[in-house]
Design a protein around this motif. Structure first.
Motif, PDB file in Angstrom:
ATOM      1  N   LEU A 348       0.836  -1.210   0.000  1.00  0.00           N
ATOM      2  CA  LEU A 348       0.000   0.000   0.000  1.00  0.00           C
ATOM      3  C   LEU A 348       0.864   1.250   0.000  1.00  0.00           C
ATOM      4  CD1 LEU A 348      -2.787  -0.998   2.566  1.00  0.00           C
ATOM      5  CD2 LEU A 348      -2.948  -0.957   0.078  1.00  0.00           C
ATOM      6  N   GLU A 349       1.917   1.252   0.838  1.00  0.00           N
ATOM      7  CA  GLU A 349       2.783   2.427   0.927  1.00  0.00           C
ATOM      8  C   GLU A 349       3.539   2.652  -0.383  1.00  0.00           C
ATOM      9  OE1 GLU A 349       3.971   5.709   3.037  1.00  0.00           O
ATOM     10  OE2 GLU A 349       2.623   4.120   3.736  1.00  0.00           O
ATOM     11  N   GLU A 350       3.978   1.562  -0.980  1.00  0.00           N
ATOM     12  CA  GLU A 350       4.716   1.669  -2.234  1.00  0.00           C
ATOM     13  C   GLU A 350       3.821   2.208  -3.356  1.00  0.00           C
ATOM     14  OE1 GLU A 350       7.113  -1.312  -5.340  1.00  0.00           O
ATOM     15  OE2 GLU A 350       6.249  -2.084  -3.470  1.00  0.00           O
ATOM     16  N   ASN A 351       2.618   1.672  -3.455  1.00  0.00           N
ATOM     17  CA  ASN A 351       1.693   2.158  -4.499  1.00  0.00           C
ATOM     18  C   ASN A 351       1.319   3.610  -4.281  1.00  0.00           C
ATOM     19  OD1 ASN A 351       1.647  -0.277  -5.836  1.00  0.00           O
ATOM     20  ND2 ASN A 351      -0.194  -1.024  -4.798  1.00  0.00           N
ATOM     21  N   LYS A 352       1.117   3.994  -3.025  1.00  0.00           N
ATOM     22  CA  LYS A 352       0.759   5.387  -2.735  1.00  0.00           C
ATOM     23  C   LYS A 352       1.877   6.328  -3.184  1.00  0.00           C
ATOM     24  CE  LYS A 352       1.927   7.498   0.708  1.00  0.00           C
ATOM     25  NZ  LYS A 352       2.347   8.240   1.909  1.00  0.00           N
ATOM     26  N   LYS A 394      -7.274  12.287 -15.347  1.00  0.00           N
ATOM     27  CA  LYS A 394      -7.830  11.149 -16.069  1.00  0.00           C
ATOM     28  C   LYS A 394      -6.997  10.794 -17.300  1.00  0.00           C
ATOM     29  CE  LYS A 394     -12.364   9.253 -16.889  1.00  0.00           C
ATOM     30  NZ  LYS A 394     -13.812   9.485 -16.847  1.00  0.00           N
ATOM     31  N   SER A 395      -6.354  11.776 -17.883  1.00  0.00           N
ATOM     32  CA  SER A 395      -5.537  11.514 -19.076  1.00  0.00           C
ATOM     33  C   SER A 395      -4.239  10.790 -18.747  1.00  0.00           C
ATOM     34  CB  SER A 395      -5.234  12.832 -19.794  1.00  0.00           C
ATOM     35  OG  SER A 395      -4.458  13.677 -18.949  1.00  0.00           O
ATOM     36  N   LEU A 396      -3.898  10.712 -17.446  1.00  0.00           N
ATOM     37  CA  LEU A 396      -2.634  10.074 -17.037  1.00  0.00           C
ATOM     38  C   LEU A 396      -2.823   8.607 -16.661  1.00  0.00           C
ATOM     39  CD1 LEU A 396      -1.208  12.950 -14.810  1.00  0.00           C
ATOM     40  CD2 LEU A 396      -0.643  12.436 -17.172  1.00  0.00           C
ATOM     41  N   GLU A 397      -3.899   8.008 -17.111  1.00  0.00           N
ATOM     42  CA  GLU A 397      -4.221   6.632 -16.729  1.00  0.00           C
ATOM     43  C   GLU A 397      -3.106   5.657 -17.112  1.00  0.00           C
ATOM     44  OE1 GLU A 397      -7.839   3.630 -17.810  1.00  0.00           O
ATOM     45  OE2 GLU A 397      -8.316   5.735 -17.522  1.00  0.00           O
ATOM     46  N   ASP A 398      -2.640   5.746 -18.338  1.00  0.00           N
ATOM     47  CA  ASP A 398      -1.601   4.827 -18.805  1.00  0.00           C
ATOM     48  C   ASP A 398      -0.272   5.085 -18.093  1.00  0.00           C
ATOM     49  OD1 ASP A 398      -3.394   3.658 -20.531  1.00  0.00           O
ATOM     50  OD2 ASP A 398      -2.893   4.999 -22.201  1.00  0.00           O
ATOM     51  N   ASP A 399       0.039   6.354 -17.791  1.00  0.00           N
ATOM     52  CA  ASP A 399       1.297   6.670 -17.104  1.00  0.00           C
ATOM     53  C   ASP A 399       1.303   6.110 -15.686  1.00  0.00           C
ATOM     54  OD1 ASP A 399       2.637   8.682 -19.074  1.00  0.00           O
ATOM     55  OD2 ASP A 399       0.550   9.315 -18.933  1.00  0.00           O
ATOM     56  N   LEU A 404       3.136   1.874 -11.824  1.00  0.00           N
ATOM     57  CA  LEU A 404       2.773   0.859 -10.834  1.00  0.00           C
ATOM     58  C   LEU A 404       3.053  -0.555 -11.334  1.00  0.00           C
ATOM     59  CD1 LEU A 404      -0.662   2.293  -9.621  1.00  0.00           C
ATOM     60  CD2 LEU A 404       1.486   2.308  -8.371  1.00  0.00           C
ATOM     61  N   SER A 405       3.376  -0.688 -12.620  1.00  0.00           N
ATOM     62  CA  SER A 405       3.569  -2.012 -13.234  1.00  0.00           C
ATOM     63  C   SER A 405       2.357  -2.895 -12.981  1.00  0.00           C
ATOM     64  CB  SER A 405       4.843  -2.690 -12.679  1.00  0.00           C
ATOM     65  OG  SER A 405       5.962  -1.866 -12.877  1.00  0.00           O
ATOM     66  N   ALA A 406       1.157  -2.293 -13.053  1.00  0.00           N
ATOM     67  CA  ALA A 406      -0.081  -3.002 -12.729  1.00  0.00           C
ATOM     68  C   ALA A 406      -0.684  -3.603 -13.985  1.00  0.00           C
ATOM     69  CB  ALA A 406      -1.076  -2.064 -12.073  1.00  0.00           C
ATOM     70  N   GLU A 424      -8.280   2.809  -9.012  1.00  0.00           N
ATOM     71  CA  GLU A 424      -8.374   1.399  -8.626  1.00  0.00           C
ATOM     72  C   GLU A 424      -7.136   0.663  -9.124  1.00  0.00           C
ATOM     73  OE1 GLU A 424     -13.262   1.011  -8.732  1.00  0.00           O
ATOM     74  OE2 GLU A 424     -12.047   0.138 -10.342  1.00  0.00           O
ATOM     75  N   VAL A 425      -6.440   0.048  -8.184  1.00  0.00           N
ATOM     76  CA  VAL A 425      -5.199  -0.666  -8.500  1.00  0.00           C
ATOM     77  C   VAL A 425      -5.360  -2.120  -8.090  1.00  0.00           C
ATOM     78  CG1 VAL A 425      -2.712  -0.783  -8.105  1.00  0.00           C
ATOM     79  CG2 VAL A 425      -3.869   1.428  -8.100  1.00  0.00           C
ATOM     80  N   PRO A 426      -5.106  -3.092  -8.974  1.00  0.00           N
ATOM     81  CA  PRO A 426      -5.237  -4.505  -8.609  1.00  0.00           C
ATOM     82  C   PRO A 426      -4.222  -4.906  -7.541  1.00  0.00           C
ATOM     83  CG  PRO A 426      -5.182  -4.230 -10.991  1.00  0.00           C
ATOM     84  CD  PRO A 426      -4.803  -2.912 -10.398  1.00  0.00           C
ATOM     85  N   ASN A 427      -4.652  -5.793  -6.645  1.00  0.00           N
ATOM     86  CA  ASN A 427      -3.751  -6.324  -5.624  1.00  0.00           C
ATOM     87  C   ASN A 427      -2.819  -7.379  -6.235  1.00  0.00           C
ATOM     88  OD1 ASN A 427      -5.120  -4.733  -3.783  1.00  0.00           O
ATOM     89  ND2 ASN A 427      -6.466  -6.400  -3.136  1.00  0.00           N
TER      90      ASN A 427
END
Length: 815
Positions: A348-352, A394-399, A404-406, A424-427
């Protein structure tokens, strides 16, 4: 000057003679008296019949249609004639407002007998008819619970008005009608109201002045002993000035008068006093009103309970045939998760930090960030600094997904109902949602819905429960292997855990032949099928067409029952049937919900095409109110698979993972389904907000245990039989032997010829038969040439016009 022809002269001579002949007959005094007495007696008879109808009307309902049978017994105090009049004027007419007809006929009789002015009688008729319409339409609001209050005319007028101006507009129109009646008939005016209050005010003043001038005897007591300061006689009024207002008190009204033998004349000292009055909001008026409301609610509840207890046989219980039926236990389901969601603080901390850094690279500062951990996805809610445009984030979705390498992220900008933006980020290690945890949740167990469905859990780890009856149809779509079939099993399992076999039936269409076969074990409990078919689960596409058309026939039959019962939907109809307000001998029965489940709908369209599309469109448009609901699963609901007309009637959509944004827009009319992670990850929408849900997982062994548990219990003799459908290409043997005809053949023919309507449901109601025997009678009547061929949902045509022609037909047959 124009000449007058001979013909015109003759016409002019004829006109006065015609008018004289028309006006020559007028009832004499004796005739008026006799006619008046007749109307007075008729009004009394009407009153007796109407009162008897409200006491014994329910028991006479079935006898009204059989008045020609002398052996039929009625409870009406005026006999069969009274039962017929009451049914015609009250039930099929104006309800309680029909009592005004008693007044009208009585007054008309009196006017005729006493030779009074008929001009006034016309005025009475006009305004009484006006009142009849107003009262019957008003009571039409209660037609679903008590149809005898407003009658059929009141109900239909009320419904017609509501269709155009709504319930509020109807009430306002009725209020306007009441005002018109009060002003023109009662002659009520603002001046009369004002004069009434003025007269009341003058009466009060008169009483006060009489109290003032009343002689008062000398008192036996001396007020000086009490050292009371007297008030000057010239002071008539005393003024109390307060902070908010000023009160004026009449001195004379404060002098007490005692009517006993020892009266006391007291003149107390009254001085101006400064008073601090609390604001009105602190007075206990609202508390008192609230206390008054509570017993009113209790009274209503007690009255309803008492009415149920007083009923002859109580409420009808549709589950009595399988009264020992036991619902599946939760232990049959398997628990897959290991004690709930595990929160990885480091992740969580890393993704944040990655989200914050990525946004800062584009000069977007964040005021606040918050994480909500779900089973498979974590929602990061961010509050950007003032002046940041949402479209920029919203335009930065892909970035953000790259940093996040998600697998794929989804941005909700903004989150509905909140002043935040959601990411929303997958676990990395998603948690499986088991069907056991969903079914065992309090939200599902305590759900007060008609057809509750537990789909899974949301991002906030709450069980997501929806009502299929309110959807009213569900479209499920997604790529192959993303969880559509598991979602169908979750829907069916939810209903099996919540509804009794008498309350819901399933029509299962499985072109793949392997997904829904496990439900064969509960065929005689929950499944519905066509007569004379072996398998309840339909795997042959050719049989699907007949099943869908059969459902259309069932839909039309149910709407006929709802029309006869004067209700609008299946819930009101079943409530009325449970309360024993509908006669089973008239064809009424308890109606279970029917859920049509179609897997791989695209395969049906490819093989059957229009033959499937037309009945599906009819059911999607009309079947909601009578309890038939559709669940259609397909990979991609494009226009060539699901037309716009059908799709418009599927506001509830479930989208599993798809491969492109175009497919997502095809399903949901918005993007987002292309960013799901698969394995049961879905988006649900019902025409407004989109909710992300992790679908509950239920495996084949669990479904097998549930079906074994249900199938091992006592069941109905057969599956729920749908109406038989005969397609255009199939016919009946027209060379049927006369000796093989049913014993009720002639009676059935007379009923069909009388009604001039060839339908099996009519024979069911009149002869109290099952559908199969009624269908065979229709086939025999067609073979004999009495009725025409099958015409879809329409009733068959009748080839014989009347009973005399029918008798001649049978005589010719015998010869």
């Amino acid at each position: 000057m124009a000449k007058t022809t001979k013909k015109e002269t003759l016409d002019k001579k004829k006109e006065p003679k015609t008018e004289t002949a028309a006006r020559s007959w007028r009832p004499n005094k004796q005739q008026r008296f006799v006619l008046g007495c007749l109307l007075v007696l008729f009004s009394i008879a009407l009153l007796v019949a109407f009162i008897s109808f409200y006491i014994n009307g329910q028991s006479d309902q079935s006898a009204v249609s059989q008045l020609d049978d002398r052996s039929e017994v009625v409870q009406n105090w005026l006999g069969k004639f009274g039962a017929y009049l009451s049914d015609l004027i009250v039930y099929k007419g104006f309800g309680l407002a029909a009592f005004i007809f008693v007044r009208l006929f009585f007054l008309t009789g009196m006017f005729l007998a006493l030779e009074l002015s008929l001009k006034k009688l016309k005025n009475i008729w006009f305004w009484d008819m006006f009142a009849i319409i107003i009262v019957s339409v008003l009571f039409g609001f209660f037609a679903t619970s008590a149809p005898e209050l407003g009658g059929t005319i009141g109900y239909e007028l009320n419904l017609f008005s509501q269709d155009y101006i709504g319930k509020t507009g109807t009430l306002l129109a009725l209020l306007f009608g009441l005002i018109v009646y009060l002003i023109f008939k009662i002659k009520l005016s603002p001046e009369k109201i004002q004069s009434y209050f003025d007269s009341t005010k003058n009466d009060i003043k008169t009483e006060l002045s009489s109290l003032k001038t009343q002689p008062q005897p000398e008192s036996a007591y001396n007020l000086e002993e009490f050292a009371v300061e007297e008030v000057d006689e010239e002071i008539d009024n005393i003024h109390l000035k307060t902070q908010d207002t000023q009160f004026e008190i009449n001195k004379e009204a404060l002098k007490p008068t005692i009517s006993n033998s020892s009266e006391i004349d007291l003149n107390p000292v009254l001085k101006p006093v400064q008073m601090n009055i609390n604001p009105v909001t602190e007075t206990p008026v609202h508390t008192e009103e609230f206390v008054v409301e509570k017993p009113e609610e209790e009274d209503i509840i007690e009255e309803n309970l008492a009415s149920r207890l007083v009923a002859d046989f109580g409420l009808f219980d549709p589950t009595l045939d399988l009264s020992n039926y036991k619902f599946p236990t939760i232990d049959l389901l398997k628990e897959y998760s290991t004690g709930g969601i595990t929160i990885n603080q480091e992740e969580l901390e890393e993704n944040k930090n990655k989200i914050v850094d990525t946004l800062r690279n584009y000069k977007i500062e964040i005021a606040q960030i918050k994480a909500t951990v779900g089973p498979s996805v974590t929602l990061y809610e961010i509050v950007p600094e003032a002046g940041i445009r949402i479209s920029k984030i919203k335009s930065l979705e892909d970035d953000i997904a790259l940093s996040l390498s998600a697998l794929g992220i989804r941005i909700i900008a903004p989150i509905p109902g909140k002043g935040t933006i959601g990411i929303e980020v997958p676990n990395k290690n998603p948690t499986m949602v088991s069907m056991k945890s969903v079914i065992g949740s309090a939200k599902f167990q305590e759900a007060e819905m008609e057809l509750p469905i537990a789909l899974g859990k949301t991002i906030s780890n709450e069980t997501f429960v929806v009502d299929l009856a309110k959807m009213p149809h569900l479209l499920m779509a997604g790529a192959t292997g993303q969880g559509k079939s598991v979602g169908l099993n979750a829907v069916l399992t939810s209903l099996l855990y919540k509804k009794h076999p008498a309350e819901v039936k399933f029509v299962l269409v499985d072109p793949k032949k392997v997904e829904l076969t496990l439900f064969n074990k509960i065929e005689r409990h929950y499944l519905a099928k066509l007569p004379d078919t072996e398998d309840a689960i339909i795997t042959d596409n050719a049989k699907v067409v007949n099943t869908l058309n059969s459902l259309c026939v069932e839909m039309d039959n149910r709407y006929s029952l709802l029309k006869d019962a004067m209700v609008r939907n299946i819930k009101e109809y079943n409530d009325k049937f449970k309360a024993r307000k509908l006669n089973p001998e008239a064809g009424h029965r308890f109606l279970p919900y029917i859920v049509l489940v179609v897997d791989e709908f695209a395969d049906l369209i490819m093989t059957a095409g229009k033959e499937v599309e037309i009945p599906i469109a009819r059911l999607a448009q009309l079947a909601r109110a009578i309890g038939i609901h559709l669940i259609i699963a397909t990979q991609r609901p494009s226009v060539n698979v699901i037309t716009g007309l059908i799709k418009a009637n599927f506001p509830a959509r479930i989208a599993f993972r798809v491969t492109s944004k175009i497919d997502s827009r095809t399903i949901l009319d918005t993007q987002g389904a292309d960013q799901l992670i698969g394995r049961g990850d879905l988006l649900y929408t019902n025409g407004n907000d989109v909710v992300r849900v992790q679908c509950a997982f239920i495996d084949t062994p669990e479904v097998e245990k549930i079906t074994d548990f249900i199938g091992g219990q006592k069941a109905y003799s057969t599956a729920y039989l749908l109406p038989e459908f005969v397609g255009e290409e199939t016919g009946i043997n027209l060379d049927m032997d006369i000796s093989e005809r049913d014993t009720l053949f002639r009676e059935a023919a007379e009923i069909i010829v009388n009604a001039q309507q060839g339908s099996a449901s009519l024979l069911q109601r009149k002869l109290k038969l099952g559908y199969n025997r009624a269908g065979r009678l229709i086939d025999q009547l067609e073979a004999a040439g009495i009725v025409g061929p099958f015409e879809g949902s329409k009733a068959r045509s009748v080839n014989i016009s009347d009973l005399s022609a029918l008798d001649q037909f049978f005589n010719n047959e015998q010869n």
